[in-house]
Design a protein around this motif. Structure first.
Motif, PDB file in Angstrom:
ATOM      1  N   LEU A 118     -90.464  10.552  -3.213  1.00 61.00           N
ATOM      2  CA  LEU A 118     -89.533  10.450  -2.077  1.00 61.00           C
ATOM      3  C   LEU A 118     -88.952  11.820  -1.721  1.00 61.00           C
ATOM      4  O   LEU A 118     -88.710  12.110  -0.554  1.00 61.00           O
ATOM      5  N   ARG A 119     -88.762  12.657  -2.733  1.00 62.16           N
ATOM      6  CA  ARG A 119     -88.219  13.992  -2.436  1.00 62.16           C
ATOM      7  C   ARG A 119     -89.206  14.786  -1.585  1.00 62.16           C
ATOM      8  O   ARG A 119     -88.816  15.616  -0.781  1.00 62.16           O
ATOM      9  N   GLU A 120     -90.496  14.507  -1.759  1.00 61.56           N
ATOM     10  CA  GLU A 120     -91.507  15.195  -0.932  1.00 61.56           C
ATOM     11  C   GLU A 120     -91.542  14.630   0.488  1.00 61.56           C
ATOM     12  O   GLU A 120     -92.196  15.182   1.360  1.00 61.56           O
ATOM     13  N   MET A 121     -90.886  13.495   0.683  1.00 61.71           N
ATOM     14  CA  MET A 121     -90.898  12.858   2.013  1.00 61.71           C
ATOM     15  C   MET A 121     -89.517  12.944   2.645  1.00 61.71           C
ATOM     16  O   MET A 121     -89.136  12.071   3.429  1.00 61.71           O
ATOM     17  N   GLU A 122     -88.777  13.977   2.303  1.00 58.01           N
ATOM     18  CA  GLU A 122     -87.375  14.074   2.707  1.00 58.01           C
ATOM     19  C   GLU A 122     -87.179  13.996   4.230  1.00 58.01           C
ATOM     20  O   GLU A 122     -86.165  13.522   4.704  1.00 58.01           O
ATOM     21  N   GLN A 123     -88.179  14.475   4.980  1.00 59.23           N
ATOM     22  CA  GLN A 123     -88.050  14.495   6.447  1.00 59.23           C
ATOM     23  C   GLN A 123     -88.644  13.252   7.101  1.00 59.23           C
ATOM     24  O   GLN A 123     -88.809  13.204   8.314  1.00 59.23           O
TER      25      GLN A 123
END
Ligand code: G5P
Ligand code: MG
Length: 225
Positions: free
Chosen positions: A78-83
């Protein structure tokens, strides 16, 4: 700078309730990125990592993966999908997992597919999956165009090792004892929306109408049901 508003949703429901099926429709209609914990675990198992072996033994016995392992895996993705706006399928599955998600992200809505256990069992034994994409078929409900082959890639479909009648019974038990309390957790936060029924095609228009009101118009891919 113009900030795009993001929408974060969770989809819950017992094994075989149609989370994967409904998630695909939501992604297509509303452009949310679909992240399935089960698909992620199966990708790890396929890669034959050490962690994958531990995961396989839990999954094949119908037991949940330990919370710390699971939360680390999902939160890192999820941190990689922050945007991005996303839809989480299969996580959180315990109150501890819900709390760890809450400590990092605010969940806007939780869609709960309330499908009776009797309906579910026969669905799972006739399920076929395309492992690398997570596409789901069913020999009765949504058969592939060519039997045994994925519609998009033409690659062979497989059955999940945890879709045997014995393991399905254990998965339903785990859902009752460990996951149902998560519904109460989200109900008390005022974000739970429950959709009851026995057929995905009847539940889906209600889910669609609900999300169409919630998700900013600018983000919707197309409006059709
Ligand atoms: P998963 O992969 O998350 P489950 O058990 O939660 O697995 P599952 O089996 O993937 O859920 P689903 O996604 O809810 O089910 O349902 P689906 O695939 O869309 O539909 C099921 C079948 O029914 C399909 O064949 C579909 O075509 C058909 N179908 C749909 N609608 C209808 C309908 O209206 N009519 C009919 N006739 N058919 C229909 O998790 C697997 C394991 O990973 C571990 C656990 O060990 C878990 O058991 N795991 C975790 N462990 C700990 N924490 C977590 N957060 C974990 N996440 C996964
Ligand atoms: Mg699924």
């Amino acid at each position: 700078m113009l900030l795009r508003s993001l929408f974060r949703a969770v989809i819950m429901g017992p094994p075989g309730s149609g989370k994967g099926t409904v998630s695909s429709r939501i992604s297509e209609s509303f452009g949310l990125q679909h992240l399935s914990s089960g698909d992620m675990l199966r990708a790890n198992i396929k890669a034959k990592s050490e962690l994958g072996l531990l995961m396989k033994s839990c999954i094949d016995q119908g037991q949940l993966i330990p919370d710390d392992v699971m939360s680390r895996l999902i939160l890192a993705s999820l941190r990689e999908m922050e945007q991005s706006s996303w839809l989480l399928d299969g996580f959180p599955r315990t109150v501890a997992q819900a709390e760890s998600l809450d400590s990092v992200f605010t969940v806007d809505t939780v869609i709960n597919l309330d499908v009776p256990f009797e309906t579910i069992k026969e669905r799972l034994t006739s399920r076929w999956v395309h492992l690398s994409s997570g596409r789901v078929y069913n020999t009765d409900f949504n058969p592939p165009r060519i039997p045994g082959l994925d519609d998009v890639t033409g690659e062979p479909l497989t059955q999940r090792d945890d879709d045997t009648p014995e393991t399905v019974t254990r998965r339903l038990k785990a859902y009752e004892t460990q996951t149902q309390p998560v519904l109460e957790y989200y109900r008390s936060k005022g974000v739970l929306a429950t959709f009851t029924g026995t057929e995905t095609n009847k539940i889906w228009p209600h889910v669609h109408a609900f999300l169409a009101k919630k998700i900013p118009q600018s983000q919707q891919v197309r409006g059709g049901v």
